[in-house]
Design an enzyme around this catalytic site. Structure first.
Site, short mmCIF file in Angstrom:
data_model
loop_
_atom_site.label_atom_id
_atom_site.label_comp_id
_atom_site.label_asym_id
_atom_site.label_seq_id
_atom_site.Cartn_x
_atom_site.Cartn_y
_atom_site.Cartn_z
N LYS A 6 -49.48 98.77 -45.85
CA LYS A 6 -50.43 99.47 -44.97
C LYS A 6 -50.31 100.99 -45.13
CE LYS A 6 -50.69 95.82 -41.47
NZ LYS A 6 -50.38 95.41 -40.09
N SER B 31 -52.04 92.73 -35.21
CA SER B 31 -51.62 94.11 -35.42
C SER B 31 -52.71 95.12 -35.09
CB SER B 31 -51.17 94.30 -36.87
OG SER B 31 -52.22 94.07 -37.77
#
Length: 772
Positions: free
Chosen positions: A721, A678
Site C-alpha cells: 500500500k 481496511s
C-alpha cells in the site's frame, strides 16, 4: 446379320432392378401372373416381347408412371416351366424401343412402341472413345472378380460401337439407374462418354477397396508371423531356461536396471510384476499395462541424485547476476545453502513466493536451482481441478499415468531437483476431488519421504526435493496447505528499482535478442520513467519489458529499412515508438475537497490508491453505499456512521444531522468489486468532512480498520500500500500504530521521501487529515 424389330405392339414384362441391352442374352425368372400370361401370349405367336425396368422394384402392379419409357424388344430363345407354374426363360435383346402407350386392362400387359435407332457416325473421336472404354473395362474386369472372362473375350471380337456399348453396359455391376441412363441415350458417342465416367469412378473405388483389403491382409499376416516367431522364441527360451510369455520385455527392463541400486521394496515389486507378465499372453491388453508400469518403475530415479553446490559466495554472485535487490529473499536462500553446508541431510523447507505478476517469482526458482547446482522442474498448477493430476490415476484406467509430481521427477532424472509448483493459488476443486488435499502430503517435510502416487503404488522419497511454490495471493490457498509453507512476500518494485532493472537487465537483454548493438539505441532515464508511469500499470516488470521490446522492434525495422544507425528515445519522442499512454494511474487530487478521502488498496497488480467520496443531501437519515462494495466494507461504513452519530458532540458535528440528511458513500470504478475492513478509517474521515463541511488534505492517504469505540486496528499489505501511494505522489500516510513494525519492510528511499503518521484512534486521523 443383326435382327431388326418390326412390331409396333407387343406383350410386355416389367423388370425389377435389371436393365437388358440389345445384342445380349439374359436369363429371367418370371413369376407374376400377368408376366406369365405375356410370355404365353408371345409363345403363341412370334416369341417377341418387350421388357423395361421399373423405377421402384417393390411395386407389384406397375402403372405407366412406375416404368422407364425406354426398354428393349427381345426374343424368347429358351423356356422352362417350373413346378410352381413360374417360367425360367432365356431372352436375347434385339433393339431399343420407346414405349408410347401402356395397356394393363387384359390378362397380360401390352405396350405400343417405336424402335430407336442408334445414332453415330464413324470417326476418329468415336474410335478413341471405343478404345478408352475398352481399356478402362479391361482394368475394371481385373479389379472386379465378378466380371466373367467371357465378357472380356467377347469384347475383342466386337466390330461396331453399339455392340461395344451393349457388352460393357450389361457387364457393369452398378445401379439400374446408371444402366438406364446409358440405355436411354440415343447417341452412341454420349453412351460411351457415360460408360467411361462410370468406369473411372468404379475403378477408383475398386482400387481403394483392394488397397484396404491388402492392408488388412498384411496386418493379419504380420500378426500370424509374430505369433509364429513368438512361439519359436518360447521354444528357444524353454531350452535356455528362460520360460515366459514376456521374456523379451523382462530382458529389456533388466537392461535398464543393470548397475542400479534400487530400494528393496521396489525390486520386490518389479520381480512380482515379472512373474505376472510370464503368465499373461503377450497379445493380452494386461501385458501392455504391466509393460508400461515396469517401464515407469525402471526409469524413475530411485537411486540418482545431484550433489549440492554449497558455496555461499558463488551463490550470492549468481543471485545478484539474475535479480536486482530482493535482499530478504536472497538472504533466505543463502541461509539455506549455509545450513546445507553444515548439515547435508537437512529436510528442505517448502518456500512460497507470494506477489503480483511479473516480479520474478518463477525466475527466482530457476536461480535457486542454478545456485544449488540442481536440476529444475517447472509445473503449472493453474486451473487444475482433478486430484489425479497430482496423485496420478490407478492402473485399472485406460491410459493411466502418474501424477504431475512423479512425472516431473522422471523428467528431471534425479530425486532431488528444485521443483517449482507455479500458481498454487489458482488450483480449483470439483466432483473429481481437491488437488490441494493431495498436495498436503507432498508439501509436508514430515511426510513426503514416503509420497504415494496412485499409479506407482510404491512410496517415493520426496524429502530431498526442494519445493518452491508461487502465488499472487494467499487468500485462496487452504489454511492447512498454507501452514506447511514458508511464505516470502515479493510486493513489487518502486520506480527507482524498475529503472535500475531496466538499465541493468532488460535493455541489454532485448538489444541482444533483437540483433542490435549497444550503440544502436539509447533510452533516457526520463523515457524509462515515463514508460513505467504512463505505459505500464503493474507491480512487476512484464509490461515494462514488452514496451522495451516494442521499442527494440521499431529500432530494428528502421535500421533495416532506413539505415538508421542510432536511435535516441527521450520523454518527448516516446509516443512515436509506443503510441499514446495506455494507463492513467489514480493520482492525487489537484486540490483538497470536502468528502473526498484517499485510501490505499492491494490488488493482484500490487498496491494502489483509491478515492472514497461522500456527500449529504436533504433526507431522513438513509445511508446509501455504491461502487460494488463487499459485505465487510459495507459493515465498516455502518460502523463509521454509528461512531459519528454517537460522538457528534466531540467531533463538533450537529447532533441532529441524521434527521435532516441522507448520506451517500461511493467508491469509484464501480465495475471493480471492493472488499475488506481496511477502508474503515477512510470512510470515517469522509463522513466527518462532509458533516463539518471541511476539506480533506489532498496529499494524505490512510488505511485502517475501525471499531465502534473508535480504535484503529492493524491491517495487512502495508508495504504494498505504501509503494502504491508513493507511485501516486502521496506525501503523508496515516497508518494504525500497531503497523509500525511493518514500516521496516518499506524501502529506505521511499521511507525518506514520505511522512508517516501512526494513530490509535479515529480522532487522531481527523486532526491529521482534515484542514481546519
Amino acid at each position: 446379320m443383326d435382327k431388326k424389330w418390326i412390331l409396333s405392339e407387343a406383350p410386355f414384362i416389367p423388370l425389377r432392378n435389371l436393365v437388358v441391352f440389345p445384342y445380349t442374352v439374359v436369363p429371367l425368372l418370371v413369376g407374376r401372373p400377368k408376366s406369365i400370361a405375356a410370355i404365353e401370349k408371345a409363345l403363341s405367336s412370334d416369341k417377341m416381347i418387350v421388357v423395361a425396368s421399373q423405377k421402384n422394384g417393390f411395386v407389384e402392379e406397375p402403372t405407366p408412371g412406375d416404368l422407364f419409357d425406354v426398354g428393349v424388344g427381345v426374343e424368347i430363345i429358351q423356356i422352362l416351366r417350373l413346378p410352381d407354374g413360374s417360367y425360367r426363360i432365356l431372352i436375347e435383346g434385339i433393339q431399343r424401343v420407346k414405349i408410347s402407350k401402356f395397356d394393363s386392362s387384359g390378362d397380360h400387359w401390352k405396350v405400343q412402341i417405336e424402335p430407336i435407332e442408334d445414332i453415330f457416325e464413324q470417326s476418329s473421336r468415336l474410335d478413341a472413345l471405343m478404345r478408352v472404354a475398352s481399356d478402362k473395362f479391361a482394368i475394371y474386369s481385373e479389379l472386379n472378380k465378378k466380371v466373367s472372362q467371357e465378357a472380356l473375350l467377347g469384347l475383342s471380337n466386337v466390330d461396331t460401337s453399339p455392340r461395344l456399348v451393349a457388352i460393357i453396359s450389361s457387364n457393369l455391376f452398378v445401379s439400374a439407374e446408371d444402366k438406364q441412363r446409358i440405355l436411354a441415350e440415343p447417341r452412341v458417342e454420349e453412351q460411351l462418354t457415360i460408360i467411361i465416367q462410370i468406369l473411372e469412378k468404379e475403378n477408383i473405388i475398386l482400387e481403394l477397396s483392394r488397397k484396404i483389403d491388402d492392408e488388412v491382409r498384411n496386418r493379419i499376416e504380420k500378426g500370424q508371423k509374430e505369433y509364429f516367431l513368438r512361439e519359436k522364441l518360447k521354444e528357444i527360451e524353454h531350452e535356455l531356461g528362460e520360460e515366459g510369455e514376456g521374456a523379451g520385455i523382462i530382458s529389456d527392463v533388466k537392461k535398464k536396471l543393470k548397475g542400479r541400486k534400487l530400494p528393496k521394496h521396489v525390486m520386490d515389486k518389479i520381480n512380482e510384476e515379472f512373474d505376472r507378465l510370464k503368465k499373461i499372453p503377450v497379445l493380452s491388453p494386461e501385458s501392455g499395462v504391466i509393460q508400461n508400469y515396469l517401464d515407469w518403475l525402471a526409469t524413475l530415479p530411485w537411486d540418482k541424485a545431484t550433489v549440492d553446490t554449497v558455496d555461499v559466495d558463488k551463490a550470492k554472485k549468481i543471485l545478484d547476476k539474475n535479480h536486482y535487490d530482493l535482499k530478504d529473499i536472497k538472504e533466505r536462500i543463502l541461509e539455506l545453502i549455509a545450513v546445507k553446508k553444515l548439515k547435508s541431510d537437512i529436510k528442505g523447507p517448502i518456500i512460497c513466493f507470494v506477489g503480483p505478476p511479473g516480479v520474478g517469482k518463477t525466475s527466482l526458482g530457476k536461480a535457486i536451482a542454478e545456485t544449488l547446482g540442481r536440476k529444475f522442474v517447472h509445473v503449472s498448477l493453474g486451473g487444475i481441478r482433478d486430484e489425479a493430476e497430482i496423485r496420478g490415476h490407478r492402473r485399472t484406467y485406460v491410459g493411466a499415468l502418474p501424477g504431475r509430481i512423479i512425472q516431473g521427477i522422471k523428467q528431471a532424472g534425479v530425486r532431488n531437483p528444485v521443483f517449482l509448483l507455479d500458481e498454487i493459488d489458482k488450483v480449483g476443486a470439483d466432483f473429481r476431488g481437491d488437488p490441494t488435499a493431495a498436495l498436503l502430503e507432498a508439501l509436508d517435510p514430515e511426510q513426503n519421504n514416503s509420497f504415494s502416487d496412485h499409479y506407482i503404488e510404491l512410496p517415493f522419497d520426496l524429502s530431498g526435493v526442494l519445493f518452491i511454490t508461487t502465488a499472487n495471493i494467499t487468500d485462496t490457498i487452504p489454511p492447512a496447505l498454507l501452514d506447511r509453507m514458508e511464505s516470502i512476500s515479493l510486493p513489487g518494485y518502486i520506480d527507482e528499482e524498475k529503472l535500475h532493472i531496466a538499465r541493468q537487465f532488460i535493455i541489454p537483454k532485448q538489444i541482444e535478442n533483437h540483433g542490435l548493438r549497444v550503440e544502436d539505441v539509447e533510452i533516457s532515464d526520463n523515457a524509462i520513467l515515463k514508460i513505467i508511469n504512463d505505459y505500464t500499470r503493474e507491480a512487476g516488470l512484464r509490461n515494462l519489458e514488452r514496451s522495451i521490446m516494442k521499442i527494440a522492434r521499431q529500432v530494428a525495422k528502421n535500421k533495416v529499412q532506413k539505415g538508421e544507425v542510432h536511435a535516441r528515445i527521450t520523454e518527448k519522442n516516446l509516443d512515436k515508438y509506443l503510441g499514446s499512454p495506455e494507463f492513467l494511474r489514480e493520482e492525487t487530487e489537484k486540490k483538497s475537497m470536502i468528502g473526498v478521502t484517499c485510501g490505499m488498496v492491494v490488488t493482484q497488480a500490487g498496491g494502489d490508491i483509491v478515492y472514497i467520496e461522500a456527500t449529504k443531501m436533504p433526507g431522513k437519515g438513509n445511508l446509501m453505499l455504491t461502487g460494488q462494495l463487499g459485505d465487510v466494507m459495507k459493515e465498516s461504513a455502518q460502523a463509521a456512521l454509528s461512531y459519528v452519530r454517537t460522538h457528534a458532540d466531540q467531533l463538533a458535528i450537529p447532533v441532529d444531522f441524521y434527521d435532516k440528511y441522507d448520506i451517500h458513500i461511493h467508491v469509484p470504478e464501480g465495475a471493480v468489486p471492493k472488499e475488506g475492513p481496511s477502508a474503515g478509517i477512510t470512510i470515517f474521515v469522509s463522513l466527518v468532512s462532509i458533516l463539518k463541511s471541511k476539506p480533506v488534505k489532498r496529499d494524505v492517504a490512510m488505511t485502517g480498520e475501525i471499531t465502534l469505540r473508535g480504535r484503529v486496528l492493524p491491517i495487512g499489505g502495508v508495504k504494498e500500500k505504501v509503494l502504491g501511494a508513493y507511485r501516486a505522489g502521496i506525501k503523508t500516510v496515516i497508518l494504525p500504530k500497531a503497523n509500525e513494525k511493518d514500516l521496516k519492510e518499506v524501502p529506505a528511499e521511499v521511507f525518506k521521501k514520505m511522512n508517516f503518521r501512526l494513530i490509535e484512534n479515529v480522532e487522531e486521523a481527523v486532526k491529521e487529515a482534515i484542514e481546519e
